[in-house]
Scaffold this active site. Sequence first.
Site, PDB file in Angstrom:
ATOM      1  N   ASP A  57       0.840  -1.204   0.000  1.00 12.65           N
ATOM      2  CA  ASP A  57       0.000   0.000   0.000  1.00 12.65           C
ATOM      3  C   ASP A  57       0.873   1.252   0.000  1.00 12.65           C
ATOM      4  O   ASP A  57       0.838   2.061   0.937  1.00 12.65           O
ATOM      5  CB  ASP A  57      -0.935  -0.008   1.214  1.00 12.65           C
ATOM      6  N   LEU A  58       1.637   1.423  -1.065  1.00 14.44           N
ATOM      7  CA  LEU A  58       2.502   2.592  -1.178  1.00 14.44           C
ATOM      8  C   LEU A  58       1.639   3.794  -1.545  1.00 14.44           C
ATOM      9  O   LEU A  58       1.153   3.902  -2.666  1.00 14.44           O
ATOM     10  CB  LEU A  58       3.578   2.358  -2.234  1.00 14.44           C
TER      11      LEU A  58
END
Length: 255
Positions: A168-169
């Site tokens: 989940d960048l």
Amino acid sequence: MRYTQYKSGNQYVLFNQNVLNAFCDSIFETCPEHVTHICSDAQGRGTVVFFEHEDRELVLKRYHRGGLIGRFVNCTYLFSGLKKVRMWQEFQLLAHMRDLGLPVPRPIAARCIKTSPLTYQGDVVVERICGAQTLAEILCKDALSEKTWEAIGLVIRRFHQHHVDHADLNACNIMLTASGQIYLIDFDKSHIRPGKDQGWRQGNLKRLRRSLQKWQQQQAGFHFESRHWKALERGYQGAKTQPMRSSQAAEALSR
């Protein structure tokens, strides 16, 4: 990094021996007088608690479900082996990345609580990155230089060179300190990818760009332009990037 595991009743615990000489269960049950700040996490999956323990500033994250299933099952997960529980995997991945010299929070402890033979709940404690703000927080107030965007791209490239796939960048999981350091945080469901598989790298970058564009649409005066993304790509592709001067970072963070 040295860490050890023990079991107490229905609880399994990992703790960092480089930080804690002996583990104390109370680290997961933060007293109100020790809590410094409480906030909802970026995905709305419960709360993150900032607190003090033995003169250290720490962060407690309890694992909560998001999305549709989170409306029915709040914080319980299917147990299929201790090595597969989410807090175990995140703690050990953080430890591995710290050993590689990557800029991530130092893991302190993780706890898995068996709620039944088939289910579990849990939490993780990490050391707080003091004096840092998320990329989203900074861009809501002021623009960053292209050199800083290049430095962010270079940091992401370092993780990818070690095959770290951040699940989940986004703009809330990149942090900058006043001294110019850049960290990635929140590695829940992240893992090390096989060396030959590289398509996920562009997936990470696309996810980050969508996050920035979403902030841009929802937040008036959000300081993100196409030239900033191009600068990030230059840094990611290996352009010679000079580290951001501490004075530049301090000025941006103080606004």
